[in-house]
Design an enzyme around this catalytic site. Structure first.
Site, short mmCIF file in Angstrom:
data_model
loop_
_atom_site.label_atom_id
_atom_site.label_comp_id
_atom_site.label_asym_id
_atom_site.label_seq_id
_atom_site.Cartn_x
_atom_site.Cartn_y
_atom_site.Cartn_z
N ILE A 133 0.87 -1.32 0.02
CA ILE A 133 -0.07 -0.10 -0.01
C ILE A 133 0.89 1.17 -0.06
O ILE A 133 0.76 2.21 -0.66
CB ILE A 133 -0.94 -0.04 1.23
CG1 ILE A 133 -1.67 -1.47 1.39
CG2 ILE A 133 -1.92 1.16 1.32
CD1 ILE A 133 -2.56 -1.63 2.51
N LEU A 190 12.78 -3.33 4.58
CA LEU A 190 12.64 -4.22 3.61
C LEU A 190 12.42 -5.47 4.19
O LEU A 190 12.56 -6.56 3.63
CB LEU A 190 14.05 -4.04 2.77
CG LEU A 190 14.33 -2.80 1.85
CD1 LEU A 190 15.50 -3.07 1.02
CD2 LEU A 190 13.02 -2.31 1.00
N ASN A 244 9.44 -6.78 4.45
CA ASN A 244 8.53 -7.29 3.68
C ASN A 244 8.55 -6.70 2.15
O ASN A 244 7.62 -6.80 1.34
CB ASN A 244 7.08 -7.32 4.23
CG ASN A 244 6.30 -8.48 3.24
OD1 ASN A 244 6.71 -9.20 3.22
ND2 ASN A 244 5.06 -7.85 3.40
N SER A 268 -6.85 -1.12 10.78
CA SER A 268 -7.39 -2.27 9.97
C SER A 268 -8.77 -2.49 10.54
O SER A 268 -9.15 -2.26 11.59
CB SER A 268 -6.40 -3.47 10.10
OG SER A 268 -7.11 -4.75 9.83
N TYR A 298 -2.17 -8.95 16.46
CA TYR A 298 -1.91 -8.09 15.24
C TYR A 298 -3.18 -7.06 15.42
O TYR A 298 -2.88 -5.75 15.42
CB TYR A 298 -2.30 -8.75 13.91
CG TYR A 298 -2.32 -7.80 12.77
CD1 TYR A 298 -1.45 -7.09 12.40
CD2 TYR A 298 -3.46 -7.81 12.05
CE1 TYR A 298 -1.72 -5.83 11.40
CE2 TYR A 298 -3.63 -6.84 10.90
CZ TYR A 298 -2.79 -5.91 10.64
OH TYR A 298 -2.88 -5.09 9.51
N LYS A 341 -2.87 -2.91 16.58
CA LYS A 341 -3.48 -1.75 15.80
C LYS A 341 -4.07 -0.96 16.52
O LYS A 341 -4.25 0.32 16.64
CB LYS A 341 -4.22 -2.33 14.75
CG LYS A 341 -3.66 -2.79 13.55
CD LYS A 341 -2.73 -1.77 12.57
CE LYS A 341 -1.71 -2.50 11.81
NZ LYS A 341 -0.73 -1.25 11.16
N ASN A 390 -0.98 -15.99 2.04
CA ASN A 390 -2.25 -16.22 3.04
C ASN A 390 -3.27 -15.70 2.57
O ASN A 390 -4.41 -16.21 2.86
CB ASN A 390 -1.74 -15.37 4.17
CG ASN A 390 -0.75 -16.04 5.01
OD1 ASN A 390 -0.40 -17.26 5.14
ND2 ASN A 390 0.27 -15.29 5.42
N PRO A 401 -9.34 -21.09 11.27
CA PRO A 401 -9.51 -20.90 12.55
C PRO A 401 -9.19 -19.00 12.68
O PRO A 401 -8.40 -18.54 12.25
CB PRO A 401 -8.25 -21.22 13.58
CG PRO A 401 -7.87 -22.25 12.77
CD PRO A 401 -8.03 -21.78 11.30
#
Ligand code: NAD
Ligand code: UFG
Length: 343
Positions: free
Chosen positions: A18, A39, A41, A130, A154, A158, A203, A299
């Site tokens: 993004i 870097l 990801n 998110s 996660y 956030k 994923n 799950p």
């Protein structure tokens, strides 16, 4: 608005999915971009392509956001007017296995960034949150005022950053904050030169579907066909990454046109599509078959979530314009032009 065209924006995580699309939109609209990414990801090549497409240079710091010295150097070397903060980890499953990694990289790093901003009186921040902060929604469409109940580290990381931004906003008079809660970003820039390049086996649904269509993976596993949805498969609010990128600019402009503002926005189309809807559309636009089989529910997945984006529509005058067809078309265009991603 036009008097803000020459502002400089620090984009954290700019070499990511993004971040690269948003950097491109910023440059196209006349802003200067300074990039930081470790870097973990992201790919430098994404930023190089953004430079090529726009014909503009992006000063790039290959550094971790938790490195306060590099942040200090960035703020001293560049007149940063605002920060768009994408950098972080985003894999739900991994966050359950390695919560401290997520709290360090998503929460601590954000604190280091905020400290640098405070020290250098850089007052505007747009933050990537998110829809995962809502957890399993009680009802759809989801509104910004709905209960926040993330179900994994996660999501909690956030929400913690949202809280840190709210507390900082109360304490630091020069600070303005825009919290953007993305639903499911997919697609790629229509040029096919930048897109999502997940490491290893994807994923997420769309990168997986694209690789099945390209023959790189055998078949899709559809996780669950007994959900309470129109065809039994999970329903999500997919949003084109270019529409999402544009929302960041609308949010920035709102911050510049007001003083002392904290707003939170859902960013989605307001439309829910099932896994099978996506597969069908992808097959239509690619002309390829996407073989699939039904598998157990994954799950932690919720059956159905989609946004009420009316606050962003009204206050930011921003609308997601691209439909599922265009999202899949641009995803496929990126896939066929870059079968090995940026490599
Ligand atoms: P991405 O992984 O492609 O981009 C994140 C970038 O941040 C990567 O380039 C990575 O190298 C960099 N990074 C990570 N930790 C860093 C650190 N400590 N210092 C410097 N750079 C670091 O992910 P994305 O899909 O572009 O997501 C961007 C943001 O949006 C993330 O914060 C993510 O949580 C959030 N978000 C994404 C989605 C989604 O489905 N893609 C949905 C909701 C929210
Ligand atoms: N799905 C499959 N097969 C796959 C992958 C996904 O059937 O191989 C299904 C999922 O079960 C779900 C839908 O496709 O019903 C979408 O799944 P994604 O993994 O693409 O997206 P999620 O909604 O599960 O998760 C995304 C981000 C998370 C974020 C969440 C909420 O990946 O990081 O949105 O923002 F937390």
């Amino acid at each position: 608005m036009s008097n803000h065209r020459k502002q400089t924006v620090l984009v954290t995580g700019a070499a990511g999915y993004i971040g690269s699309h948003t950097s491109l939109e910023l440059l196209n609209q006349g802003y200067s971009v300074v990039a930081i990414d470790n870097l973990a990801n992201g790919k430098v090549e994404a930023l190089r392509r953004v430079e090529k497409i726009t014909g503009k240079e992006v000063p790039f710091f290959n550094a971790d956001l938790r490195d306060a010295d590099t942040l200090k150097a960035i703020f001293e070397q560049h007149p940063i007017d605002a920060v768009i903060h994408f950098a972080g980890y985003k894999a739900v499953g991994e966050s359950v296995e390695k919560p401290l990694l997520y709290y360090s990289n998503n929460v601590s790093a954000s604190v280091t960034l905020m400290e640098a901003m405070e020290e250098h009186q850089a007052g505007n921040i747009v933050f990537s949150s998110s829809c995962t902060v809502y957890g399993k929604p009680d009802s759809v469409p989801v509104r910004e005022t709905d209960e926040l109940a993330p179900t994994n580290p996660y999501g909690r990381s956030k929400l913690m950053v949202e809280r840190i931004l709210e507390d900082s906003f109360q304490a630091i008079p020069s600070l303005s904050v825009s919290i953007l809660r993305y639903f499911n970003p997919i697609g790629a820039h229509p040029s096919g030169r930048i897109g999502e390049d997940p490491t290893g086996i994807p994923n997420n649904l769309l990168p997986y579907v694209a690789r099945v269509a390209a023959g790189q993976l055998d078949k899709l596993q559809v996780f669950g066909n007994d959900y309470n949805t129109h065809d039994g498969t999970g329903v999500r609010d997919y949003i084109h990454v270019v529409d999402l990128a544009k929302a960041h600019i609308a949010a920035l402009e709102e911050l510049w046109n007001n003083t002392s503002l904290l707003e939170t926005y859902n960013l989605g189309t307001g439309q829910g599509y099932s896994v099978l809807d996506v597969v069908k559309t992808f097959e239509e636009v690619s002309g390829k078959e996407v073989p699939f089989e039904f598998a157990d529910r994954r799950p932690g997945d919720v059956d159905k979530t989609f946004a009420d984006p009316s606050k962003a529509n009204k206050k930011l005058n921003w609308y997601a314009k691209k439909d599922l067809n265009e999202m899949c078309k641009d995803m496929w265009n990126w896939q066929i032009k870059n079968p090995d991603g940026y490599n």
